[in-house]
Write an enzyme that holds these catalytic residues in place. Structure first.
Site, mmCIF file in Angstrom:
data_model
loop_
_atom_site.group_PDB
_atom_site.id
_atom_site.type_symbol
_atom_site.label_atom_id
_atom_site.label_comp_id
_atom_site.label_asym_id
_atom_site.label_seq_id
_atom_site.Cartn_x
_atom_site.Cartn_y
_atom_site.Cartn_z
ATOM 1 N N ASP A 76 0.832 -1.198 0.000
ATOM 2 C CA ASP A 76 0.000 0.000 0.000
ATOM 3 C C ASP A 76 0.869 1.251 0.000
ATOM 4 O O ASP A 76 2.069 1.215 0.268
ATOM 5 C CB ASP A 76 -0.953 0.007 1.187
ATOM 6 N N GLU A 130 -0.216 -0.974 5.701
ATOM 7 C CA GLU A 130 0.851 -0.605 6.635
ATOM 8 C C GLU A 130 0.816 0.879 6.962
ATOM 9 O O GLU A 130 1.243 1.292 8.038
ATOM 10 C CB GLU A 130 2.211 -0.974 6.043
#
Length: 357
Positions: A76, A130
């Protein structure tokens, strides 16, 4: 910007593959298309066993080697800042996620595809969320649901580190310092007690705060305690009866949760303090045999990690871990985020040498 339909091509060099990954938008919470592409790209390789949990993809070799190493990276990114699609200027690849951390993910994918018989068994972990609150972190979900997938003797988190080993990580604690007062009409302020004015003492303590420098395993960690938010006020004609100063304490990994909280409460003695968030640090563990071998293979130098990373999760699982990736940590999350193409090549070359020697 919609995700591209083109499958990932793991035969591309690291820089070109990074660009392809960057052009797959994958802001936290919207990683499914990229997770699908990663899974599909890895399943064609017979030397890998591929599993998936949510938008987290894990690929493993099973060669019966005496040691297993995890290479982990998140897929991400932070929100896009008008910096897609990617573009190249000289040795620099620009775009959202280039540094943090699709360059590292590209290196993982290249090694997964091209090392059918490494000298250690390998586990490649690609995880989501994350860059947001800890409760959504994909590596945390894997640790809870499938801890056996993460079992290893050593782990390398491909976080941006400028192709230098960064040991351990700082812990982080957030707390609210609450200040009370008495509400009144601003025209008759003497009838009230201004809570915002009381924030001055909190800010004074912060401005005079001297952070601790801590050396652990030869690495120096620099602590920091800072105000990151102030909330207060009712209306333009009202004396406020409450003000909240939110502070963030970044602490060396020799402190545990109780020690970090105790320190913050000591700094703000006399005020109401409420801890709202905590994540432990991780000791560098560079005295571990696997870490020493990795350090020697990647240049023999290391520095402390400033910031929190998921090495702390591996540490909690009893797996020594370091940060090592091609991205520049100073470029993370910036509008002009970029990564050196040569650093991507060097990182892959060093890891490949370590895993084939």
């Amino acid at each position: 910007m919609s995700s591209p339909k083109t499958p990932l091509d793991l035969t591309l060099d690291g820089g070109a593959l990074t660009a392809q990954l960057v052009d797959f938008p994958s802001v936290s919470g919207d990683e499914q298309a990229l997770a699908d592409a990663v899974e599909a790209a890895l399943r064609v390789y017979p030397h890998l066993t591929v599993d998936r949990y949510g938008n987290n993809v894990v690929a493993r070799t099973d060669l019966g080697r005496s040691e297993r190493v995890v290479l982990a990276g998140h897929i991400d990114t932070v929100p896009i800042a008008d910096n897609l699609p990617s573009w190249v200027e000289g040795d620099l690849l620009y775009g959202c996620g280039t540094s943090d951390m699709k360059a590292g993910v590209a290196v993982q994918l290249r090694l997964a595809a091209t090392l059918p018989e490494p000298n250690r068994d390998l586990t490649f972990v690609f995880y989501d969320c994350e860059e947001v609150e800890a409760g959504r972190n994909g590596l945390g979900h894997l640790a809870q649901a499938h801890p056996d997938w993460l079992a290893a003797d050593f782990a390398v988190l491909m976080e941006p580190s400028g192709a230098v080993v960064e040991g351990g990580c700082q812990g982080t604690l957030r707390a609210q310092v609450r200040l009370g007062g008495v509400r009144a009409h601003a025209a008759r302020s003497w009838l009230g007690d201004n809570a915002i004015h009381k924030a001055g003492e909190v800010l004074r303590r912060l401005s005079e705060y001297r952070p601790r420098l801590v050396e652990i395993d030869g690495l120096e960690y620099h602590e920091g305690l800072n105000a990151v938010r102030i909330d207060g006020g009712v209306a333009g004609n009202v004396i406020p009866d409450e003000c909240v100063v939110t502070v963030n304490f970044r602490f060396a990994p020799d402190r545990d949760e109780a020690g970090a909280e105790k320190h913050v409460r000591e700094v703000f003695d006399g005020f109401e303090v409420t801890v709202t968030d905590f994540a432990p640090g991780a000791l560098p563990g560079l005295n571990q045999p696997a870490a020493r071998a990795f350090l020697a293979a990647t240049g023999g130098t290391a520095r402390a990690k400033f910031g929190w990373t998921d090495v702390a999760r591996f540490s909690a699982l009893g797996v020594p871990a370091v940060n090592y990736g091609p991205g520049d940590p100073n470029m993370a999350h910036k509008r002009d985020e970029h990564c050196s193409l040569s650093a991507i090549a060097v990182t892959e070359e060093r890891l490949r040498a370590w895993l084939t020697a």
